[in-house]
Design an enzyme around this catalytic site. Structure first.
Site, PDB file in Angstrom:
ATOM      1  N   TYR A   1      38.830   7.024 -22.330  1.00  0.00           N
ATOM      2  CA  TYR A   1      39.938   7.484 -21.484  1.00  0.00           C
ATOM      3  C   TYR A   1      41.291   7.207 -22.146  1.00  0.00           C
ATOM      4  O   TYR A   1      42.221   7.996 -22.016  1.00  0.00           O
ATOM      5  CB  TYR A   1      39.855   6.881 -20.070  1.00  0.00           C
ATOM      6  CG  TYR A   1      38.930   7.716 -19.226  1.00  0.00           C
ATOM      7  CD1 TYR A   1      39.386   8.857 -18.580  1.00  0.00           C
ATOM      8  CD2 TYR A   1      37.574   7.415 -19.153  1.00  0.00           C
ATOM      9  CE1 TYR A   1      38.531   9.670 -17.863  1.00  0.00           C
ATOM     10  CE2 TYR A   1      36.701   8.217 -18.434  1.00  0.00           C
ATOM     11  CZ  TYR A   1      37.191   9.348 -17.796  1.00  0.00           C
ATOM     12  OH  TYR A   1      36.340  10.160 -17.101  1.00  0.00           O
TER      13      TYR A   1
ATOM     14  N   ARG B   1      41.832   9.949 -24.551  1.00  0.00           N
ATOM     15  CA  ARG B   1      42.237  11.183 -23.862  1.00  0.00           C
ATOM     16  C   ARG B   1      43.673  11.083 -23.356  1.00  0.00           C
ATOM     17  O   ARG B   1      44.444  12.045 -23.437  1.00  0.00           O
ATOM     18  CB  ARG B   1      41.277  11.479 -22.689  1.00  0.00           C
ATOM     19  CG  ARG B   1      39.934  12.006 -23.193  1.00  0.00           C
ATOM     20  CD  ARG B   1      39.016  12.376 -22.055  1.00  0.00           C
ATOM     21  NE  ARG B   1      39.576  13.387 -21.194  1.00  0.00           N
ATOM     22  CZ  ARG B   1      39.186  13.591 -19.922  1.00  0.00           C
ATOM     23  NH1 ARG B   1      38.234  12.825 -19.393  1.00  0.00           N
ATOM     24  NH2 ARG B   1      39.719  14.535 -19.197  1.00  0.00           N
TER      25      ARG B   1
ATOM     26  N   GLN C   1      41.181  21.196 -11.219  1.00  0.00           N
ATOM     27  CA  GLN C   1      40.147  20.238 -11.618  1.00  0.00           C
ATOM     28  C   GLN C   1      40.678  19.374 -12.761  1.00  0.00           C
ATOM     29  O   GLN C   1      40.005  18.455 -13.206  1.00  0.00           O
ATOM     30  CB  GLN C   1      38.894  20.991 -12.088  1.00  0.00           C
ATOM     31  CG  GLN C   1      38.288  21.873 -11.011  1.00  0.00           C
ATOM     32  CD  GLN C   1      37.292  22.866 -11.610  1.00  0.00           C
ATOM     33  OE1 GLN C   1      36.127  22.562 -11.794  1.00  0.00           O
ATOM     34  NE2 GLN C   1      37.754  24.055 -11.924  1.00  0.00           N
ATOM     35  N   ASN C   2      41.860  19.703 -13.243  1.00  0.00           N
ATOM     36  CA  ASN C   2      42.405  18.999 -14.400  1.00  0.00           C
ATOM     37  C   ASN C   2      43.052  17.688 -13.976  1.00  0.00           C
ATOM     38  O   ASN C   2      43.733  17.621 -12.957  1.00  0.00           O
ATOM     39  CB  ASN C   2      43.413  19.874 -15.133  1.00  0.00           C
ATOM     40  CG  ASN C   2      42.773  21.150 -15.652  1.00  0.00           C
ATOM     41  OD1 ASN C   2      41.554  21.238 -15.709  1.00  0.00           O
ATOM     42  ND2 ASN C   2      43.575  22.128 -16.004  1.00  0.00           N
TER      43      ASN C   2
ATOM     44  N   ASP D   1      45.080  16.051 -16.145  1.00  0.00           N
ATOM     45  CA  ASP D   1      46.096  15.775 -17.165  1.00  0.00           C
ATOM     46  C   ASP D   1      47.538  15.761 -16.669  1.00  0.00           C
ATOM     47  O   ASP D   1      48.439  15.328 -17.389  1.00  0.00           O
ATOM     48  CB  ASP D   1      45.958  16.770 -18.333  1.00  0.00           C
ATOM     49  CG  ASP D   1      45.949  18.238 -17.883  1.00  0.00           C
ATOM     50  OD1 ASP D   1      46.663  18.578 -16.921  1.00  0.00           O
ATOM     51  OD2 ASP D   1      45.230  19.041 -18.514  1.00  0.00           O
TER      52      ASP D   1
ATOM     53  N   HIS E   1      39.789  16.439  -8.882  1.00  0.00           N
ATOM     54  CA  HIS E   1      39.053  15.502  -9.745  1.00  0.00           C
ATOM     55  C   HIS E   1      39.903  14.293 -10.137  1.00  0.00           C
ATOM     56  O   HIS E   1      39.576  13.586 -11.088  1.00  0.00           O
ATOM     57  CB  HIS E   1      38.516  16.209 -10.990  1.00  0.00           C
ATOM     58  CG  HIS E   1      37.379  17.145 -10.695  1.00  0.00           C
ATOM     59  ND1 HIS E   1      36.912  18.086 -11.580  1.00  0.00           N
ATOM     60  CD2 HIS E   1      36.611  17.283  -9.577  1.00  0.00           C
ATOM     61  CE1 HIS E   1      35.903  18.762 -11.034  1.00  0.00           C
ATOM     62  NE2 HIS E   1      35.713  18.298  -9.813  1.00  0.00           N
TER      63      HIS E   1
ATOM     64  N   CYS F   1      44.108  -5.311 -12.853  1.00  0.00           N
ATOM     65  CA  CYS F   1      45.050  -5.274 -11.722  1.00  0.00           C
ATOM     66  C   CYS F   1      45.772  -6.625 -11.663  1.00  0.00           C
ATOM     67  O   CYS F   1      45.318  -7.610 -12.254  1.00  0.00           O
ATOM     68  CB  CYS F   1      44.223  -5.054 -10.452  1.00  0.00           C
ATOM     69  SG  CYS F   1      45.141  -5.087  -8.912  1.00  0.00           S
TER      70      CYS F   1
ATOM     71  N   ASN G   1      40.262  34.301 -17.627  1.00  0.00           N
ATOM     72  CA  ASN G   1      39.410  33.480 -18.488  1.00  0.00           C
ATOM     73  C   ASN G   1      39.172  34.233 -19.789  1.00  0.00           C
ATOM     74  O   ASN G   1      39.174  35.458 -19.802  1.00  0.00           O
ATOM     75  CB  ASN G   1      38.066  33.206 -17.786  1.00  0.00           C
ATOM     76  CG  ASN G   1      37.326  32.019 -18.376  1.00  0.00           C
ATOM     77  OD1 ASN G   1      37.055  31.969 -19.568  1.00  0.00           O
ATOM     78  ND2 ASN G   1      36.998  31.055 -17.524  1.00  0.00           N
TER      79      ASN G   1
HETATM   80  P1  OAD Z   1      35.102  23.790 -18.802  1.00  0.00           P
HETATM   81  O1  OAD Z   1      35.356  23.131 -20.112  1.00  0.00           O
HETATM   82  O2  OAD Z   1      33.736  23.717 -18.249  1.00  0.00           O
HETATM   83  O3  OAD Z   1      35.461  25.344 -18.902  1.00  0.00           O
HETATM   84  C1  OAD Z   1      36.618  25.802 -19.509  1.00  0.00           C
HETATM   85  C2  OAD Z   1      36.728  27.299 -19.234  1.00  0.00           C
HETATM   86  O4  OAD Z   1      37.985  27.732 -19.711  1.00  0.00           O
HETATM   87  C3  OAD Z   1      35.666  28.179 -19.904  1.00  0.00           C
HETATM   88  O5  OAD Z   1      35.190  29.124 -18.968  1.00  0.00           O
HETATM   89  C4  OAD Z   1      36.443  28.886 -21.036  1.00  0.00           C
HETATM   90  O6  OAD Z   1      35.954  30.193 -21.283  1.00  0.00           O
HETATM   91  C5  OAD Z   1      37.839  28.931 -20.453  1.00  0.00           C
HETATM   92  N1  OAD Z   1      38.931  28.940 -21.431  1.00  0.00           N
HETATM   93  C6  OAD Z   1      39.035  28.275 -22.603  1.00  0.00           C
HETATM   94  N2  OAD Z   1      40.226  28.452 -23.151  1.00  0.00           N
HETATM   95  C7  OAD Z   1      40.930  29.258 -22.314  1.00  0.00           C
HETATM   96  C8  OAD Z   1      42.248  29.802 -22.316  1.00  0.00           C
HETATM   97  N3  OAD Z   1      43.098  29.546 -23.291  1.00  0.00           N
HETATM   98  N4  OAD Z   1      42.598  30.583 -21.263  1.00  0.00           N
HETATM   99  C9  OAD Z   1      41.743  30.848 -20.252  1.00  0.00           C
HETATM  100  N5  OAD Z   1      40.501  30.365 -20.202  1.00  0.00           N
HETATM  101  C10 OAD Z   1      40.098  29.575 -21.208  1.00  0.00           C
HETATM  102  O7  OAD Z   1      36.201  23.221 -17.794  1.00  0.00           O
HETATM  103  P2  OAD Z   1      36.180  23.120 -16.204  1.00  0.00           P
HETATM  104  O8  OAD Z   1      35.658  24.371 -15.597  1.00  0.00           O
HETATM  105  O9  OAD Z   1      37.505  22.641 -15.801  1.00  0.00           O
HETATM  106  O10 OAD Z   1      34.858  17.255 -14.363  1.00  0.00           O
HETATM  107  O11 OAD Z   1      35.139  21.962 -15.987  1.00  0.00           O
HETATM  108  C11 OAD Z   1      34.915  21.483 -14.705  1.00  0.00           C
HETATM  109  C12 OAD Z   1      34.718  20.007 -14.710  1.00  0.00           C
HETATM  110  O12 OAD Z   1      33.701  19.641 -15.642  1.00  0.00           O
HETATM  111  C13 OAD Z   1      35.921  19.194 -15.181  1.00  0.00           C
HETATM  112  O13 OAD Z   1      36.882  19.007 -14.180  1.00  0.00           O
HETATM  113  C14 OAD Z   1      35.291  17.903 -15.565  1.00  0.00           C
HETATM  114  C15 OAD Z   1      34.128  18.446 -16.353  1.00  0.00           C
HETATM  115  O14 OAD Z   1      33.046  17.621 -16.515  1.00  0.00           O
HETATM  116  C16 OAD Z   1      35.023  15.949 -14.176  1.00  0.00           C
HETATM  117  O15 OAD Z   1      35.517  15.252 -15.019  1.00  0.00           O
HETATM  118  C17 OAD Z   1      34.545  15.475 -12.841  1.00  0.00           C
END
Ligand code: OAD
Length: 239
Positions: free
Chosen positions: A64, A67, A98-99, A101, A116, A145, A210
């Site tokens: 972490y 990151r 879900q980000n 950051d 998240h 803490c 996407n």
């Molecule tokens: P993913 O890494 O699973 O998916 C990223 C998506 O973004 C994919 O569908 C890519 O095709 C798309 N992508 C990549 N670059 C792009 C761009 N420049 N513009 C548009 N689309 C783009 O990420 P999440 O769906 O966010 O959970 O993943 C969901 C969760 O899985 C995260 O929140 C995290 C992870 O494990 C936890 O940490 C609980």
């Protein structure tokens, strides 16, 4: 498809947005899935579960901290800024992300529902106190803490529930919206991915942004293929 999607967005009074890791990709934050994704290099069960943290808090914190250092060095892109601008012109707007950051906040978005959690928040595993710490790197690992308890990252791990109040607001926003934008998510992680069919069932127009097709593409009214940093400004221009 872009002009039609733009028209839907222009006509909508109530707008919700769901973003995922692809939203931050062009800022330089790695995604989780895909050829260059974090889950290709690292095993989620060793780094992003409560069991992993109980077994080896230092290892989890090192990841972490890495990151946090990566994210501290990046800035929002034109897509983040376009969403912040969209919020200003819509009467009712929610940005569900879900980000972890914080790039939407950095871009000026206000109503951000972080389903998240937030990588800049820490939570004490003993007294449950939560606080923000933007040090990157952290002064010492694993962080503690004031009460002496071990702190954990303020994010949601696999196997954990989503923050209840935030999730309730996200569901409500998805059910209420006239248009849902779904940007940069692979739509495979639930319950967040379930917001797309939920909005659809409630009558919303769903517009996906996407680079690739996803499992929810079929239920979307428009699928705009391309990078969020280019497609979102083009979609939101003149709205
Ligand atoms: P993913 O890494 O699973 O998916 C990223 C998506 O973004 C994919 O569908 C890519 O095709 C798309 N992508 C990549 N670059 C792009 C761009 N420049 N513009 C548009 N689309 C783009 O990420 P999440 O769906 O966010 O959970 O993943 C969901 C969760 O899985 C995260 O929140 C995290 C992870 O494990 C936890 O940490 C609980």
């Amino acid at each position: 498809m872009l002009p039609q999607a733009r028209q839907w967005l222009r006509d909508a009074r109530v707008v919700a947005v769901l973003t995922g890791a692809g939203m931050s990709a062009e800022s330089g934050v790695p995604t989780f899935r895909g050829p260059e994704g974090l889950w290709k290099q690292f095993r989620p069960e060793e780094l992003a579960t409560p069991e992993a943290f109980a077994r080896d808090p230092l290892l989890v914190w090192e990841w972490y901290d890495w990151r946090r250092r990566t994210i501290a060095a990046v800035t929002p892109h034109a897509g983040h800024l376009a969403l912040a601008a969209l919020e200003k012109v819509k009467e009712d707007f929610a940005l569900i992300t879900q980000n972890v950051d914080g790039l939407h906040d950095a871009a000026g978005s206000r109503n951000v529902l972080k389903v998240h959690g937030d990588i800049w928040r820490l939570r004490c595993t003993r007294c449950r106190r939560e606080w923000t710490c933007r040090d990157a790197p952290l002064a010492s690992l694993p962080p503690r803490c004031d009460c002496g308890g071990l702190a954990r990252p303020g994010v949601v791990w696999f196997g954990e529930s989503l923050p209840r109040d935030v999730w309730a607001k996200a569901e409500e926003a998805a059910e209420r919206c006239e248009v849902l934008l779904v940007a940069g998510t692979s739509a495979v992680v639930y319950p967040a991915a379930g917001l797309v069919p939920l909005a659809k069932r409630a009558g919303a127009r769903v517009i996906e942004i996407n680079r690739e097709q996803t499992p929810v593409s079929a239920v979307c009214d428009a699928s705009l293929r391309g990078p969020a940093g280019e497609v979102l400004p083009a979609l939101i221009a003149e709205v």
